[in-house]
Write an enzyme that holds these catalytic residues in place. Structure first.
Site, PDB file in Angstrom:
ATOM      1  N   LYS A 198      13.975-114.452  43.813  1.00  0.00           N
ATOM      2  CA  LYS A 198      14.348-115.470  42.833  1.00  0.00           C
ATOM      3  C   LYS A 198      14.380-116.815  43.552  1.00  0.00           C
ATOM      4  O   LYS A 198      15.148-117.013  44.496  1.00  0.00           O
ATOM      5  CB  LYS A 198      15.701-115.174  42.207  1.00  0.00           C
ATOM      6  CG  LYS A 198      16.104-116.178  41.129  1.00  0.00           C
ATOM      7  CD  LYS A 198      17.428-115.789  40.491  1.00  0.00           C
ATOM      8  CE  LYS A 198      17.837-116.762  39.397  1.00  0.00           C
ATOM      9  NZ  LYS A 198      19.124-116.383  38.777  1.00  0.00           N
TER      10      LYS A 198
ATOM     11  N   LYS B  83      10.947-114.200  40.130  1.00  0.00           N
ATOM     12  CA  LYS B  83      11.338-115.214  39.142  1.00  0.00           C
ATOM     13  C   LYS B  83      11.296-116.586  39.806  1.00  0.00           C
ATOM     14  O   LYS B  83      11.862-116.733  40.889  1.00  0.00           O
ATOM     15  CB  LYS B  83      12.754-114.917  38.625  1.00  0.00           C
ATOM     16  CG  LYS B  83      13.240-115.871  37.542  1.00  0.00           C
ATOM     17  CD  LYS B  83      14.645-115.507  37.097  1.00  0.00           C
ATOM     18  CE  LYS B  83      15.134-116.469  36.010  1.00  0.00           C
ATOM     19  NZ  LYS B  83      16.513-116.162  35.586  1.00  0.00           N
TER      20      LYS B  83
END
Length: 335
Positions: free
Chosen positions: A204, A259
């Site tokens: 992320k 992400k």
């Protein structure tokens, strides 16, 4: 991979196989179905409540009664799972995020109700503290504002366990604290919740594509001008992502997440090629908002671009995609 170098034009005409629909279909390398889609949703307290999110046109915050209706439709469209994100009342936010693990909290109540109403629909819960902290960070901070790793993990353990006990099928730690996957796996095993899966947000990035999401869950104002670069990944790094994924797998993750999505598809491909594990990617709020702006201005063709963008995830190696276009895409795929 080595390519043949002896075959040349005109013996080889690459356009032959593109000539007709049937041959294009026969050699298609990637496929997209509703089973590849996970629908992220925003739930808020109350009944018969819908709130538009200005920075995410077409996406709404929904009270649980309305969410259940929408979730049934998603199930009927063939979408296998939804990812649940809470909109927490400001009065319930605190420095230590105690509301995150309340058995009567919004997420815990929502999970129980969704599993009772639609037991076959997979429910994925976000394990992170930013919706619950008064400062908008994903963890517990010290006096200087630095997020404390081990202290945060203590709270994440309680949060993940409360979600699992409520009936969540998958807990998805998105906080990027070190060591939290192993600790969560251990407590799930200790409590005999062996089949609760962990979808680790392993790669992320500290991205600027998250802005509309923070508007949606109400953490943008709390975060203010602060950032999350001390725990989320530097967008310049790819090798580091592989280390993060390998660590989370070793600690007990069943699935891993990248992400944001489209700007980081190279990371998806590297993970899939090198580690060959269930790999997911999130077409995040900023990606959604950019697409919608182009659609609203007539600059891009909506239906075609939605499906093309999602196919790109599949081509890169993603096993599934979290996308706000999930229901719209599922309807298009059914045509």
């Amino acid at each position: 991979m080595s390519f043949m170098t002896t075959r040349q034009f005109p013996a080889t005409r690459m356009r032959r196989m593109r000539r007709d629909d049937f041959s294009r279909r026969l050699m298609r390398e990637s496929t997209l179905t509703p089973s590849d889609l996970i629908w992220p949703v925003f739930v808020l307290d109350g009944e018969q409540r819908r709130e538009a999110i200005p920075s995410m046109p077409g996406v709404e915050r929904l009270s649980l009664d309305l969410l259940i209706e929408e979730a049934r439709e998603a199930r009927d469209l063939g979408i296998p799972a939804l990812a649940l994100f809470p909109v927490v009342d400001q009065a319930l936010k605190s420095e230590l995020a105690e509301e995150a693990y309340s058995s009567s909290g919004l997420v815990q109540r929502s999970v129980r109700a969704l599993k009772e109403a639609i037991p076959e629909l997979g429910i994925i819960t976000d394990v992170a503290l930013d919706p619950y902290t008064s400062h908008g960070q994903d963890g517990i901070i010290d006096d200087s504002g630095y997020v404390l790793n081990d202290r945060t993990v203590e709270t994440l353990l309680k949060q993940a366990l409360s979600h699992a006990e409520a009936g969540a099928d998958v807990v998805a730690p998105s906080d990027m604290m070190d060591g939290r996957i192993g600790e969560i796996r251990q407590v799930l095993e200790q409590e005999h919740l062996h089949n609760v899966r962990i979808m680790a947000y392993s790669a992320k990035y500290a991205s600027h594509y998250y802005g509309p999401f923070r508007d949606a869950v109400g953490s943008a104002a709390n975060l203010g001008k602060a950032d999350k670069r001390t725990y989320q990944m530097d967008p310049a790094n790819g090798d580091e992502a592989l280390h993060e994924v390998a660590l989370d797998l070793a600690e007990g993750a069943d699935m891993v997440m990248v992400k944001p999505g489209m700007p980081y598809l190279d990371v998806v491909r590297r993970i899939k090629d090198e580690l060959k594990v269930p790999t997911y990617a999130y077409q995040v709020s900023g990606e959604y908002a950019m697409h919608m702006a182009a659609f609203d201005n007539g600059w891009l063709s909506p239906d075609e671009v939605i499906l093309e963008s999602l196919m790109c995830f599949k081509r890169a190696g993603a096993d599934g995609i979290l996308t706000y276009f999930a229901k719209r895409a599922a309807r298009l795929l059914a045509q």
